[in-house]
Design an enzyme around this catalytic site. Structure first.
Site, PDB file in Angstrom:
ATOM      1  N   ASP A   6       8.450  -1.117 -10.865  1.00 29.58           N
ATOM      2  CA  ASP A   6       7.130  -0.720 -10.350  1.00 29.58           C
ATOM      3  C   ASP A   6       6.140  -1.576 -11.131  1.00 29.58           C
ATOM      4  OD1 ASP A   6       5.603   1.249  -8.578  1.00 29.58           O
ATOM      5  OD2 ASP A   6       4.622   1.637 -10.472  1.00 29.58           O
ATOM      6  N   LYS A  62      10.313   9.486 -10.149  1.00 28.91           N
ATOM      7  CA  LYS A  62       9.475   8.392 -10.651  1.00 28.91           C
ATOM      8  C   LYS A  62       9.434   8.502 -12.166  1.00 28.91           C
ATOM      9  CE  LYS A  62       6.784   4.954  -9.327  1.00 28.91           C
ATOM     10  NZ  LYS A  62       6.915   4.023  -8.191  1.00 28.91           N
TER      11      LYS A  62
HETATM   12  P1  NDP Z   1       2.773  -5.625 -10.335  1.00 30.66           P
HETATM   13  O1  NDP Z   1       2.707  -5.165 -11.724  1.00 30.66           O
HETATM   14  O2  NDP Z   1       3.695  -6.745  -9.973  1.00 30.66           O
HETATM   15  O3  NDP Z   1       1.307  -6.058  -9.823  1.00 30.66           O
HETATM   16  C1  NDP Z   1       0.244  -5.154  -9.826  1.00 30.66           C
HETATM   17  C2  NDP Z   1      -1.013  -5.897  -9.429  1.00 30.66           C
HETATM   18  O4  NDP Z   1      -2.072  -4.967  -9.338  1.00 30.66           O
HETATM   19  C3  NDP Z   1      -1.453  -6.947 -10.434  1.00 30.66           C
HETATM   20  O5  NDP Z   1      -2.132  -7.961  -9.775  1.00 30.66           O
HETATM   21  C4  NDP Z   1      -2.380  -6.136 -11.335  1.00 30.66           C
HETATM   22  O6  NDP Z   1      -3.328  -6.944 -12.014  1.00 30.66           O
HETATM   23  C5  NDP Z   1      -3.063  -5.243 -10.341  1.00 30.66           C
HETATM   24  N1  NDP Z   1      -3.448  -3.979 -10.991  1.00 30.66           N
HETATM   25  C6  NDP Z   1      -2.632  -3.092 -11.624  1.00 30.66           C
HETATM   26  N2  NDP Z   1      -3.343  -2.067 -12.111  1.00 30.66           N
HETATM   27  C7  NDP Z   1      -4.623  -2.313 -11.777  1.00 30.66           C
HETATM   28  C8  NDP Z   1      -5.838  -1.635 -11.985  1.00 30.66           C
HETATM   29  N3  NDP Z   1      -5.860  -0.460 -12.662  1.00 30.66           N
HETATM   30  N4  NDP Z   1      -6.967  -2.174 -11.479  1.00 30.66           N
HETATM   31  C9  NDP Z   1      -6.938  -3.346 -10.784  1.00 30.66           C
HETATM   32  N5  NDP Z   1      -5.817  -4.048 -10.560  1.00 30.66           N
HETATM   33  C10 NDP Z   1      -4.689  -3.540 -11.048  1.00 30.66           C
HETATM   34  O7  NDP Z   1       3.089  -4.333  -9.443  1.00 30.66           O
HETATM   35  P2  NDP Z   1       3.660  -4.230  -7.979  1.00 30.66           P
HETATM   36  O8  NDP Z   1       3.144  -5.356  -7.152  1.00 30.66           O
HETATM   37  O9  NDP Z   1       5.123  -4.008  -8.074  1.00 30.66           O
HETATM   38  O10 NDP Z   1       3.031  -2.854  -7.490  1.00 30.66           O
HETATM   39  C11 NDP Z   1       1.740  -2.776  -6.875  1.00 30.66           C
HETATM   40  C12 NDP Z   1       1.602  -1.440  -6.174  1.00 30.66           C
HETATM   41  O11 NDP Z   1       2.642  -1.305  -5.191  1.00 30.66           O
HETATM   42  C13 NDP Z   1       1.735  -0.190  -7.050  1.00 30.66           C
HETATM   43  O12 NDP Z   1       0.913   0.827  -6.520  1.00 30.66           O
HETATM   44  C14 NDP Z   1       3.201   0.195  -6.885  1.00 30.66           C
HETATM   45  O13 NDP Z   1       3.415   1.557  -7.172  1.00 30.66           O
HETATM   46  C15 NDP Z   1       3.372  -0.114  -5.411  1.00 30.66           C
HETATM   47  N6  NDP Z   1       4.737  -0.302  -4.971  1.00 30.66           N
HETATM   48  C16 NDP Z   1       5.533  -1.278  -5.506  1.00 30.66           C
HETATM   49  C17 NDP Z   1       6.826  -1.443  -5.043  1.00 30.66           C
HETATM   50  C18 NDP Z   1       7.679  -2.562  -5.536  1.00 30.66           C
HETATM   51  O14 NDP Z   1       8.779  -2.740  -4.982  1.00 30.66           O
HETATM   52  N7  NDP Z   1       7.251  -3.362  -6.505  1.00 30.66           N
HETATM   53  C19 NDP Z   1       7.401  -0.552  -4.030  1.00 30.66           C
HETATM   54  C20 NDP Z   1       6.456   0.386  -3.468  1.00 30.66           C
HETATM   55  C21 NDP Z   1       5.194   0.518  -3.959  1.00 30.66           C
HETATM   56  P3  NDP Z   1      -3.095  -7.297 -13.570  1.00 30.66           P
HETATM   57  O15 NDP Z   1      -1.956  -8.285 -13.574  1.00 30.66           O
HETATM   58  O16 NDP Z   1      -4.379  -7.862 -14.024  1.00 30.66           O
HETATM   59  O17 NDP Z   1      -2.746  -5.998 -14.231  1.00 30.66           O
END
Ligand code: NDP
Length: 444
Positions: free
Chosen positions: A166, A126
């Site tokens: 991510d 990672k």
């Molecule tokens: P994105 O950046 O596309 O979206 C993240 C979302 O979570 C946004 O809506 C963001 O809001 C919100 N968010 C992020 N940090 C915080 C926080 N500290 N408090 C509240 N809301 C928060 O990321 P992904 O959708 O790609 O990833 C989401 C999760 O899934 C993560 O844990 C990632 O590690 C996991 N994941 C992702 C994969 C992938 O293929 N994308 C694969 C496996 C796991 P805002 O826009 O306001 O920041």
């Protein structure tokens, strides 16, 4: 003291100020107790647990870049190459101000077992940076990505370490990083996944984590005699995982009533309009306050609150530790049947225990969100073959991978007498393959 307790104590002592890493190690090792106890003498002699909790390599580097006004900024870049027992390191790059070494280590550690669960030959890693792409111009994001890759390119490659997206790293960032890698190394190879379709990306990669989450959830529910159609779903987050989880849930006949971002959340009693959500988040890169402009019946609330909404299924898809004990209590009181983690470690340990104690079906992230990395591995295969598969081909493979993951962890839980405990099942199923490969490869 038991071997598991000794190693947990060492991890806490040797890695101070890394609470997320401690949490991930505790959660995994606690649930591996039955396997470790059955093999304690051998594992101790081989220092297997000490090796598995120590990354093979961790890189930390300076990332200087220039903003649009000519100001120089310096961020910190990380890549933790955790475990390559079963394949090249594989895992995403997180770009978020909260990123630090402990967070990257927790994610890299989880990734080892998740990747193993997919059944594909990929090790765990990672990386990321404390850079925040939010509010930056495209040129500033490109300047950061090029600088980041200028250093990272020395340590990665199609057969050694293949990063992906991510939080904060989407198609735009992957494109800039891939361009810089190719320019410096002079190699056109599958060094990153999540690439655009015109330059080696795979169909379904964008949708894979969200879709995979629903394929696994549907199988888990079906095996417990529950049909997903007609169920009410609450989702947190509104990024890549959340958007495609909502889309697939609706395609399966469920109704998704919430999404959130880091400033607030939306409740839409008529079901989230995924097209509107995609336009707000993917095209305009705007805040969720905009959602009401598309759907006047919806409510917008500041702060957190999605878990207070009555639902059958809860899918945390934002970030780590976003579902606390009080939230779990609200979910149980509202009659929630299942929680499946789209994000990595979104549920705290106490909340997980409470949900399980109250008979809520609980699918941990390392199984439930493995569709993203599984499809990344399918992208690597296509790159090696110099071929592109159709959407239907990739989607069918993703579905069968997610269904297999569920049955593997269900079987592992049953084998050790923990029927229905999918956390224990996922950790054991993921661990067994890695442990065997490490032991076979000697003391390295
Ligand atoms: P994105 O950046 O596309 O979206 C993240 C979302 O979570 C946004 O809506 C963001 O809001 C919100 N968010 C992020 N940090 C915080 C926080 N500290 N408090 C509240 N809301 C928060 O990321 P992904 O959708 O790609 O990833 C989401 C999760 O899934 C993560 O844990 C990632 O590690 C996991 N994941 C992702 C994969 C992938 O293929 N994308 C694969 C496996 C796991 P805002 O826009 O306001 O920041």
């Amino acid at each position: 003291m038991s071997y598991v307790d000794e190693v947990i104590e060492q991890v806490v002592k040797q890695n101070p100020a890394e609470p997320e890493f401690h949490q991930a190690v505790k959660e995994v090792l606690e649930s591996l107790r039955p396997v470790v106890e059955a093999n304690e003498e051998r594992y101790r002699r081989e220092a297997l647990l000490e090796r598995i909790v120590n990354p093979e390599r961790q890189l930390k580097f300076r990332v200087p870049w220039v903003d649009d006004k000519g100001q120089v900024h310096v961020n910190t870049g990380y890549r933790v190459q955790f475990n390559s027992a079963i394949g090249p390191y594989k895992g995403g790059l997180r770009l978020h101000p909260s990123v630090n070494l402990g967070i990257i280590k927790f994610l890299g550690f989880e990734q080892i077992f998740k990747n193993s669960l997919t059944g594909l030959p990929i090790g765990g890693g990672k990386g990321g940076s404390d850079f925040d792409p939010k509010g930056k111009s495209d040129r500033e994001v490109m300047a950061f990505c090029q600088s980041f890759m200028t250093e990272l390119c020395k340590y990665i490659g199609a057969d050694t370490d293949v990063p992906a997206g991510d939080i904060g790293t989407g198609a735009r960032e992957i494109g800039y990083m891939f361009g810089q890698y190719k320019r410096i190394r002079g190699l056109y190879e599958g060094v990153l996944t999540g690439k655009g379709l015109t330059y080696g990306g795979s169909l379904v990669r964008t949708e894979a984590t969200g879709y995979g989450l629903l394929y696994l959830t549907k199988e888990m529910l079906a095996c417990n005699g529950i049909d997903i159609a007609g169920k009410t779903v609450v989702i947190s987050g509104s990024g890549n995982v959340a958007i495609y989880a909502a889309q697939k849930a609706e395609q399966m006949g469920a109704k998704v009533v919430t999404v959130s971002d880091s400033t607030g959340w939306v409740y839409d009693p008529d079901g989230i309009d995924v097209a509107a959500l995609k336009e707000i988040k993917e095209v305009k890169r705007a805040r969720l306050t905009e959602y009401k402009n598309y759907r006047p019946n919806a409510e917008y609330h500041d702060g957190r609150g999605v878990w207070s909404v009555k639902c059958d299924i809860a899918l945390p898809c934002a970030t780590q530790n976003e579902l606390h004990l009080e939230d779990a209590k609200q979910l149980v009181a509202g009659g929630c049947l299942a929680v499946a983690e789209g994000a990595n470690m979104p549920t705290t340990l106490e909340a997980t225990e409470y949900l399980q104690a109250n008979k809520v079906l609980f699918a941990p992230g390392k199984a439930a969100n493995a569709g993203g990395v599984a499809t990344s591995a399918l992208e690597m295969t296509q790159n090696s073959e110099r071929l592109s598969w159709t959407f239907e081909e990739v989607d069918a493979k993703l579905q069968s991978i997610m269904v297999n993951i569920f049955h593997n962890l269900d079987d592992a839980a049953k084998r050790y007498g923990f029927e229905g405990n999918y956390v224990v099942g996922a950790n054991i199923a993921g661990f067994e393959k890695v442990a065997e490969a490490m032991l076979a490869q000697g003391v390295i």
